[in-house]
Design an enzyme around this catalytic site. Structure first.
Site, PDB file in Angstrom:
ATOM      1  N   HIS A  64       9.230   6.112   2.184  1.00 43.13           N
ATOM      2  CA  HIS A  64      10.520   6.815   2.290  1.00 43.13           C
ATOM      3  C   HIS A  64      10.238   8.312   2.353  1.00 43.13           C
ATOM      4  O   HIS A  64       9.852   8.931   1.358  1.00 43.13           O
ATOM      5  CB  HIS A  64      11.383   6.482   1.068  1.00 43.13           C
ATOM      6  CG  HIS A  64      12.811   6.912   1.199  1.00 43.13           C
ATOM      7  ND1 HIS A  64      13.206   8.233   1.126  1.00 43.13           N
ATOM      8  CD2 HIS A  64      13.947   6.190   1.405  1.00 43.13           C
ATOM      9  CE1 HIS A  64      14.517   8.305   1.261  1.00 43.13           C
ATOM     10  NE2 HIS A  64      15.002   7.074   1.433  1.00 43.13           N
ATOM     11  N   CYS A 122     -10.570 -31.163 -19.695  1.00 38.57           N
ATOM     12  CA  CYS A 122     -11.082 -31.886 -20.849  1.00 38.57           C
ATOM     13  C   CYS A 122     -11.034 -30.925 -22.032  1.00 38.57           C
ATOM     14  O   CYS A 122     -10.128 -30.106 -22.127  1.00 38.57           O
ATOM     15  CB  CYS A 122     -12.479 -32.433 -20.581  1.00 38.57           C
ATOM     16  SG  CYS A 122     -13.685 -31.169 -20.113  1.00 38.57           S
TER      17      CYS A 122
END
Length: 638
Positions: A560, A26
């Site tokens: 890694h 609204c």
């Protein structure tokens, strides 16, 4: 894109897309219908920057945003791929909640345009009152056509919005609405009637036409409210039944064909007249209460209006007001609530003037501006209600203002602008005594001043004990960054012992540029890599120099070991897991020989990156310089 992060966080904290049945908005609120309210993180949402507050009312989970709610809504619809139409409430929603939800869903989409056309009509009346236009002038006539357009053909517009609530074909619904205001039918009431029904009763009705021998009571449905809503409700039942009976190959045209043939005649014969009579009774009832004591009625409506707004109960008065406008050309109900927004604004001005809290002052400014234009939700939820006393004082001032409006006989002659623009709502567009408009302007100014004085004198406490939101512990699922608060999605522990290195300092552009994802790196002092999360090994390189893990929370982590260590062809690496293994935090994954790697000429600095970091709001890395396994390394927030 400005509100993308806010929209994502709201979706996540109402339980995710799967917990959302429907979302609408609204003027200031997102209105969710959730499958399970308990899945929503209400306390967290209330503290989020960009959200005023959260309330549960009318079968809806309402997130109060403020004036930019349409932009946030658009992002939520886009992100969640939601339909922009409403759905039915769950079966376990009580009747009262269903009613409030139905009324708000039908009327809310029209209010902006209804206010705009009402403002045009109001200013047109003002121009006539000031002698700038005459009612015979072409300018007046054209402006009046614009101002009357939506309300005169209201059944068509309400048919559209009601069809979305009740799952009726939109064009079929609009055709039903259009039939109610078809101009040729209104011309059939001239001359002598064929006969009269209910002679001598309050519903005595002349009959001018018949449909297949059945008398049709012709009435004016222009600007009407109740008949079209009941008609679309009936149409939803008819359509549902026809879908079960009519073959798919001809449904496209036969369903609307039979729906119109059934619903429109029954609307004119039964639904319309009964609805009009019921509307007359409701309208007469409100006027009886009003006439018994306009002052008392104004005191109650003006005093409790902001409470009605909080619980969404004001939607129950909207159709009554519109029905009164259609029947009598005026409405006293909404008129008596008019001073409430000014009283609320006065209270916020007092808060702004008196508080020493910088954050409260900054919140007050937009709330004051919104309040002057009749939108008080930011003021209520963000300031006066949390402070309690200012809200009570605003209700007192609003009640006194409402009583004063009742005393001078103030009435709305249109539903136009809110706040300062709403003063034109009190102008009678067909002339008459418009002297009350000056009185209304005086009353609302007085309500604003009274709200200010009462709040300033009574005082209030602190809203924020500190100027920043205090960070809660990670275990509570919330993390603080400055004056922002986020919900924690996942926590990543350190898989290594060593020195912390920022990712941008890693000598590999794939990692340092962030292309692989956000994260951090460690220069290890011990050749043991342990799991930073509980989850699954989704990938381990054949050379064992890199491993991918997906946590139980869905975080995808790539570790890694060293730079260019793939060239060592697994020498110096001993894996202890394989792809598909289930691992827990702290479990040994890989052993590696730091000295052998360094002797081969490679760096052992190990990046730990979140490869799906784009799915999250942010990845917060530790500020420690030295770290041990099981120390917190990264926090994933949404």
């Amino acid at each position: 894109m400005k509100y993308e992060a806010l929209a994502k966080s709201i979706i996540e904290n109402v339980g995710g897309t799967k917990n959302i049945n429907d979302v609408t908005h609204c003027v200031t609120r997102l209105r969710f219908k959730l499958k399970d309210d308990s899945k929503a993180n209400t306390n967290f949402l209330k503290k989020m920057d960009g959200i005023v507050t959260v309330i549960k009312s009318g079968g809806q989970y309402q997130v109060v945003i403020g004036n930019h709610v349409p932009d946030v809504y658009d992002e939520i619809v886009k992100i969640g791929n939601f339909q922009t139409s409403n759905q039915e409430l769950d079966n376990d929603t009580n009747i009262f909640n269903k009613f409030i939800d139905l009324i708000s869903g039908i009327f809310a989409p029209t209010l902006g345009t209804l206010a705009a056309t009402g403002m045009i009509k109001g200013f047109n009346a003002l121009f006539v009152a000031l002698g700038l236009l005459t009612i015979e002038s072409g300018t007046y006539q054209l402006l009046n056509a614009i101002g009357d357009s939506l309300f005169y053909f209201f059944p068509i517009f309400l048919a559209l919005t009601a069809s979305k609530k009740m799952k009726v074909n939109q064009f079929t619904a609009m055709a039903i609405g259009a039939s109610l205001v078809y101009p040729t039918l209104s011309g059939l009431t001239a001359g002598e009637p064929l006969y009269t029904l209910f002679v001598g009763t309050i519903i005595e009705s002349p009959v001018f036409i018949e449909f297949l021998g059945v008398p049709v009571i012709l009435m004016s449905y222009a600007s009407s409210v109740i008949p079209i809503i009941l008609s679309i409700l009936f149409a939803s039942k008819v359509e549902k039944g026809l879908k079960k009976l009519i073959p798919d190959v001809v449904k496209t045209f036969l369903i609307p064909f039979f729906t119109l043939l059934v619903v429109v005649p029954l609307t004119f014969i039964i639904i319309g007249p009964v609805a009009i009579w019921a509307g007359n009774l409701v309208g007469a009832g409100t006027l009886v209460i009003y006439n018994l004591s306009p002052v008392l009625a104004g005191l109650i409506i003006g005093g409790y209006w902001q409470v009605f707004v909080i619980f969404g109960l004001h939607w129950g008065l909207v159709p009554i007001a519109l029905n009164n406008l259609a029947l009598y050309g005026f409405d006293p109900v909404l008129a008596m609530s008019f001073a409430a927004s000014f009283a609320q604004t006065g209270a916020v001005i007092a808060v702004f003037m008196k508080t020493k809290e910088k954050k409260l002052k900054s919140l007050s400014i937009p709330s004051i501006i919104s309040g002057l234009f009749g939108v008080t939700e930011p003021a209520i939820y963000g300031i006066t209600l949390p402070l309690k006393k200012p809200f009570i004082m605003s209700c007192v001032a609003g009640g006194i203002g409402g009583a004063a409006i009742g005393l001078i006989g103030g009435k709305f002659y249109m539903v136009g602008g809110l706040g300062i623009f709403g003063i034109t709502n009190f102008l009678n567009p067909v002339g008459g005594n418009n002297a009350t408009v000056l009185g209304i302007a005086t009353i609302v100014t007085g309500s604003l001043i009274l709200g200010f004085i009462l709040t300033y004198l009574v005082g209030f406490g602190k809203l924020y004990e500190d100027e920043t939101i205090i960070a809660k512990s990670i275990n509570e699922g919330i993390v603080g960054l400055g004056d922002e608060v986020y919900i924690v999605k996942d926590t990543i522990e350190s898989p290594l012992k060593g020195s912390v290195v920022t990712l941008s300092d890693v000598q590999d552009e794939a990692f340092s540029s962030g292309a692989m994802g956000k994260g951090i790196a460690i220069d290890p002092v011990e050749g043991k890599l342990v799991s930073p999360v509980s989850g699954e090994i989704t990938m381990i390189f054949p050379t064992s120099h890199a491993v991918g893990i997906t946590s139980d929370e869905g975080t995808e982590i790539l570790i890694h070991i060293g730079m260019d260590t793939v060239k060592m062809n697994e020498e110096g690496f001993i894996p202890h897991v394989k792809q598909g293994d289930r691992v827990i935090k702290g479990q040994l994954l890989i052993e590696f020989d730091i000295f052998k790697i360094q002797d081969a000429g490679y760096s052992v600095i190990t990046p730990i990156v979140i490869t799906n970091s784009k799915d999250y709001l942010d990845v917060i890395t530790t500020d420690k310089e030295l770290i041990d396994p099981k120390d917190q390394l990264m926090t994933i927030v949404i």
